[in-house]
Enzyme design. Sequence first.
Site, short mmCIF file in Angstrom:
data_model
loop_
_atom_site.label_atom_id
_atom_site.label_comp_id
_atom_site.label_asym_id
_atom_site.label_seq_id
_atom_site.Cartn_x
_atom_site.Cartn_y
_atom_site.Cartn_z
N GLN A 128 35.86 37.13 47.17
CA GLN A 128 36.45 36.17 48.02
C GLN A 128 38.10 37.20 48.49
O GLN A 128 38.67 37.50 47.51
CB GLN A 128 36.91 34.82 47.56
CG GLN A 128 35.45 34.16 47.35
CD GLN A 128 36.10 32.79 46.88
OE1 GLN A 128 36.48 32.73 45.89
NE2 GLN A 128 35.83 31.89 47.60
N HIS A 141 44.05 26.14 48.94
CA HIS A 141 43.05 26.98 48.78
C HIS A 141 42.99 27.73 50.11
O HIS A 141 42.78 26.96 51.19
CB HIS A 141 41.83 26.54 48.24
CG HIS A 141 41.95 25.96 47.04
ND1 HIS A 141 41.46 26.44 45.86
CD2 HIS A 141 42.41 24.59 46.92
CE1 HIS A 141 41.73 25.37 45.03
NE2 HIS A 141 42.27 24.26 45.48
N LYS A 169 39.93 19.55 54.02
CA LYS A 169 39.90 20.95 54.27
C LYS A 169 39.91 21.10 55.71
O LYS A 169 39.13 20.34 56.64
CB LYS A 169 39.02 21.75 53.49
CG LYS A 169 37.55 21.48 53.90
CD LYS A 169 36.42 22.38 53.14
CE LYS A 169 35.23 21.73 53.47
NZ LYS A 169 34.15 22.77 53.09
N ASP A 229 40.95 35.60 48.58
CA ASP A 229 41.26 34.47 48.06
C ASP A 229 42.75 34.22 47.87
O ASP A 229 43.44 35.29 47.39
CB ASP A 229 40.62 34.14 46.61
CG ASP A 229 40.16 32.53 46.46
OD1 ASP A 229 40.66 31.52 47.42
OD2 ASP A 229 39.68 32.23 45.52
N ARG A 260 28.09 32.65 42.02
CA ARG A 260 27.72 31.58 41.98
C ARG A 260 26.19 31.51 42.06
O ARG A 260 25.37 32.59 42.87
CB ARG A 260 28.16 30.88 43.40
CG ARG A 260 29.57 30.77 43.41
CD ARG A 260 30.09 29.95 44.61
NE ARG A 260 31.65 30.04 44.47
CZ ARG A 260 32.36 29.83 45.71
NH1 ARG A 260 32.01 29.35 46.77
NH2 ARG A 260 33.51 29.89 45.48
N CYS A 271 40.52 29.91 41.67
CA CYS A 271 41.64 28.90 41.52
C CYS A 271 42.04 28.65 40.19
O CYS A 271 43.27 28.77 39.87
CB CYS A 271 41.44 27.67 42.20
SG CYS A 271 39.66 27.70 43.18
N HIS A 293 45.87 31.38 46.95
CA HIS A 293 46.41 30.06 46.49
C HIS A 293 48.00 29.89 46.78
O HIS A 293 48.72 30.86 46.34
CB HIS A 293 45.95 29.73 45.08
CG HIS A 293 44.49 29.59 44.93
ND1 HIS A 293 43.72 30.76 44.42
CD2 HIS A 293 43.61 28.79 45.28
CE1 HIS A 293 42.44 30.58 44.37
NE2 HIS A 293 42.28 29.19 45.08
ZN ZN Z 1 40.95 28.17 45.46
#
Ligand code: ZN
Length: 658
Positions: free
Chosen positions: A400, A531, A485, A402, A382, A353, A404
């Site tokens: 991910q 996200h 979320k 991912d 992580r 992000c 945004h």
């Molecule tokens: Zn994010």
Amino acid sequence: MSAAMIDVRLPDGSTKQVPSGATSADLAAVIGPRLAKAAVAAIVNDRETDLLAPLSAGDRVAIITADSDAGRHVLRHSTAHVLAQAVLQLFDGTKFTVGPAIVDGFYYDFELPGGRTFTEDDLVTITQRMNEIVEANQPFLRSELSPSAALTLFADQPYKCEIIQRVTAGSADADDAGEVAGGDSVSVYRNGDTFVDLCRGPHVPSTGRLPHFALMKVAGAHWRSNEKGPTLQRIYGTAWESKAALQEHLVRLEEAEKRDHRRLAVELDLLSFPSELGGGLAVWHPKGAIVRKIMEDYSRERHQNGGYQFVYTPHLANANLFETSGHLDFYKDGMYPPMEMDNGTYYPKPMNCPMHCLIYRDRQRSYRELPLRLFELGTVYRYERAGTLHGLLRIRGFTQDDSHIFCTQEHLADEIGSLLGFVLSVLRRFGFDDFSYKLSTRNVDKSIGSDDMWEQATTALRAALDKLGVQYTIGNREAAFYGPKIDIDVRDAIGRKWQLSTIQADFQLPERFGLEYVGADNQRHRPIMLHRALFGSVERFFGVLLEHYGGSFPTWLAPVQVRVLPVTSAHEAHVATLVAQLAADGFRVDTAVADEQLGKRIRAAKLERIPYVLVVGDDDIKADSVGVNPRGGEVQRDTPFTSFVERLAADVREGSGR
Ligand SMILES: [Zn+2]
Ligand SMILES: [Zn+2]
């Protein structure tokens, strides 16, 4: 005459009359015989309570039945008491610690005298003793003691004393609170002549309600999960409301064992976790990599059609970035340790992000560009404790899918709505069609941002779910620090739930990074950021798919879609032309030469879960046909080769072919 009647309120708002001093068990009987039989505990004025606790006028009472999640929790925890009772009776000098209910079961931790460990035979003996206790139908009797009386009662049980001391000293530790409520008294439960355990309850009324249990396994554990603390023996068990439910669970476990993705990954040569690499890091072998590439290609294609723009960002960033984003304040435990270089501190990124924010901020943005949807297959790192790593499902480095999305306040509800549709449509392509949804709300103690921002974002997420017309649960205080979320769970082929996709509203990062756009009014405004990870991570999603399909990937995903087998070496030349033709059409195809018996080669192909095995003999060469041996289906001889190719193409197109 009879005792005075009192009114109690039911969850539907109606009122029932019971004699004063009556219990929830009496109330259940008043409501109906079926409920009376299924009741295991009650919720009285929002607190879980024993069925046998007396009611007062005006109480709000909901009955907990054995076939509900809450009811099973009570069954399982009560069975843990019986387990401890049996172990203490059978193994003199045992110290017992805690015995909570967990997902699908319970455990209890013990310290056996002289460092002894439980054996398989012990589990059989313990089970027999537990059955005797169930047979005896002993009531669970609650009483409250002063802390000093409790310390005397448990004088030879150091772990219980430690809990009593911590709780009465005002410990806020969840472990302690799970055992016993704080304050100036502690509660204990007795059943049978000698067994007593420290506990806040509630429990089923008596042990006779607990016949459907099974002890599963023994594992080592540590007191308070402290690896330096004393080593304990943990016995795991499961308990259910009926014999059938227990049986189903045991069958499901057996099936899950067969589908374990770690095992299938080795069997099918898909990927591995070499110890030289370190824990929680995988390497993908060619067959696993093909499946992954198809997943990623499909994801890219859908994102391209969905109006996303692709970006790439690096794996490392200066600490300043994560200070700006707030990750170093709120997420440091989940990050890899820093690296020092060039007089700066660098971290492997735990999330993409912040970098997408930098791309947004690189130049002035106009409202005409919004919603701006950035997409990246972004690899993050992580830190997970070694003991929690689990194949591809809990891993330290992963990619991910991912995205945004930066949008205006006016866009928010629509954007989340269409995002939900997009996510579900992609998940369906991968064979999932049973979804459940959770909306997670703010944890005030661990969050940034104003009440207003949280309220607006939560309302938009809720509106999108309502518009979709689906049921959803609320995860109270479960949101991440930067926004509320929606989590989407899927149910797999054997009924297990997996948490996969997340859509998260975020008013905070745009604030922290000072993101802006110029509106139609020529003024500067702050965009809202969403996200969204759909697979969650490619690795985890692959692991879930592998278990969902039990290794039998549908044709469009299968590493090898077709294997063409010559009956004898005389047919090899013709087979080679078929293989070349299929490969030219874009199918993944191979062959196995006739150096082994045909039956053996067919069996090998089945073990590899190849969707189609074709067999070619003399007649086939003359007729341009093949024998089609589909995975899990009947053999079809003399199938014209062209019609097989049509069938194969349709399978790939429709995503079917199981
Ligand atoms: Zn994010
Ligand atoms: Zn208990």
